[in-house]
Design a protein around this motif. Structure first.
Motif, short mmCIF file in Angstrom:
data_model
loop_
_atom_site.label_atom_id
_atom_site.label_comp_id
_atom_site.label_asym_id
_atom_site.label_seq_id
_atom_site.Cartn_x
_atom_site.Cartn_y
_atom_site.Cartn_z
N SER A 276 16.10 -3.82 -10.22
CA SER A 276 15.59 -3.14 -9.02
C SER A 276 16.47 -1.96 -8.62
O SER A 276 15.97 -0.93 -8.17
CB SER A 276 15.47 -4.14 -7.86
N SER A 299 4.18 -6.06 -5.15
CA SER A 299 3.73 -6.67 -3.90
C SER A 299 4.20 -5.82 -2.73
O SER A 299 5.15 -5.02 -2.86
CB SER A 299 4.31 -8.08 -3.77
N LYS A 300 3.53 -5.93 -1.60
CA LYS A 300 3.92 -5.13 -0.43
C LYS A 300 5.37 -5.37 -0.06
O LYS A 300 6.10 -4.45 0.31
CB LYS A 300 3.00 -5.46 0.75
N ARG A 301 5.79 -6.63 -0.13
CA ARG A 301 7.17 -6.97 0.22
C ARG A 301 8.16 -6.31 -0.75
O ARG A 301 9.16 -5.73 -0.33
CB ARG A 301 7.34 -8.49 0.20
N ALA A 302 7.86 -6.41 -2.06
CA ALA A 302 8.75 -5.82 -3.06
C ALA A 302 8.78 -4.30 -2.96
O ALA A 302 9.85 -3.68 -3.07
CB ALA A 302 8.30 -6.23 -4.46
N GLY A 304 8.23 -2.56 -0.26
CA GLY A 304 8.97 -2.23 0.95
C GLY A 304 10.47 -2.31 0.72
O GLY A 304 11.23 -1.44 1.18
N MET A 305 10.90 -3.35 0.02
CA MET A 305 12.33 -3.50 -0.26
C MET A 305 12.84 -2.38 -1.17
O MET A 305 13.95 -1.88 -0.98
CB MET A 305 12.59 -4.86 -0.92
N GLU A 308 13.29 0.73 0.87
CA GLU A 308 14.50 0.62 1.68
C GLU A 308 15.75 0.89 0.83
O GLU A 308 16.68 1.57 1.27
CB GLU A 308 14.60 -0.77 2.30
#
Length: 353
Positions: A276, A299-302, A304-305, A308
């Motif tokens: 990542s 995924s939306k979470r991945a 987003g991370m 960031e």
């Protein structure tokens, strides 16, 4: 091993006695060898042969008769000796191979093996260069004419050629790349003359046949291994000097921005292999199309991370970005080589499902 197999297949005069006075041809011996080592090893050997060689061997395998154990053992022994001789030639030349074989097998046996091997295998020019450290090659090649450098690189393994190419002066890199890409066949007279000049610096190896080296495929293989900055500089210079050639090279290469050519499932496979942090670095300097293609397949979470991480990472050196991109490109190329993903390059026929 594949080289020895191809050698026996191509040697129409290489024979060994069958029971009853008959003889095996070189192709028959190659077929017997492949049957003897089993399908798994034979399949690996086939990867290194031309299509016509595979067709010929397949035909010979299909028409094989019953082979006596002693005949099979004799053929396996012959292959072992040929491989040993070829290894010695690669290490130090024909004279070196003959000396070692004489110590191991006796004088007459050594001569027979060397004659059988060299009658069907052409020793490529500049074998002595391929055994030389790339740093040493770079030092003396700096002073050579671009055409001479191109000839040397065309006969080198791509990983060594890439090291030399990326360390040449920028004004020479594109000239050498263009000469490799447009190179076709080189006469033995030219090869001998180049080798004679280089003999004073390294060693010598003669060649008696016309040999093929270079071409677009050769320079693409080399450029795929140089650092990203050198790759970009060479391609941009070629675009100015020879736009058609540059376009042909780019069609056959894969750079990080070409990740948009991958299907969604293939991108997801790539993402599973990528660190990542490396991905965050790689996306720092690309356009939104590439970024969106990546985010879309997370995924939306991945996603987003990842955004960031890119934001908090702050400014980073361009060199670090390019190194991260090159690592990911290497992963993509590996997955393509193993058949896990498909890259739809420009100019290729579309897949029909």
């Amino acid at each position: 091993m594949a080289q020895a197999t191809a050698s026996s297949q191509n040697s129409g005069t290489s024979t060994s006695k069958k029971k009853g006075g008959k003889e095996f041809s070189g192709r028959q011996k190659a077929a017997i060898f492949l049957v003897s080592v089993g399908s798994d090893i034979s399949a690996e050997i086939f990867k290194y042969l031309r299509e016509d060689e595979i067709e010929t061997l397949t035909f010979e395998i299909a028409r094989l008769e019953t082979i006596e154990p002693e005949q099979k053992d004799a053929i396996l022994q012959e292959f072992q000796e040929l491989m040993m001789a070829n290894q010695f030639i690669t290490m130090g030349g024909i004279d070196y191979a003959r000396e070692l074989l004489e110590k191991a097998l006796g004088s007459q046996k050594a001569i027979d093996i060397i004659n059988r091997l060299t009658s069907s295998l052409q020793v490529r020019p500049f074998d002595f260069i391929r055994r030389t450290d790339p740093a040493h090659l770079l030092n003396f090649s700096q002073q050579e004419h671009p055409q001479t450098i191109a000839l040397i690189l065309a006969y080198l393994e791509p990983n060594k050629a890439s090291i030399i190419l990326q360390n040449l002066p920028h004004e020479v890199q594109s000239d050498v790349a263009r000469r490799i890409a447009t190179m076709d066949r080189t006469s033995p007279e030219v090869l001998r003359e180049v080798e004679r000049v280089l003999e004073k610096k390294l060693s010598t190896l003669s060649s008696e046949d016309y040999t093929t080296a270079g071409g677009v495929g050769s320079i693409v293989e080399i450029l795929n291994l140089v650092d990203r900055a050198s790759e970009k500089q060479i391609i941009e210079a070629l675009e100015d000097e020879d736009p058609e050639l540059a376009e042909e090279i780019k069609k056959r290469m894969f750079v990080f921005e070409d990740i948009v050519l991958l299907g969604d499932r293939d991108i997801q496979k790539v993402m599973r292999e990528v660190d990542s942090q490396e991905l965050a670095k790689a996306l720092k300097s690309v356009d939104t199309e590439v970024q969106d293609k990546i985010f879309k397949n997370m995924s939306k979470r991945a996603a987003g991370m990842l955004k960031e991480d890119m934001e908090f990472m702050g400014p980073i050196r361009l060199k670090d970005v390019e190194e991260a991109q090159q690592k990911i490109v290497s992963i993509i190329r590996h997955l393509e080589d193993t058949g896990d993903i498909v890259i739809a390059r420009s100019g290729e026929d579309e897949l029909v499902v």
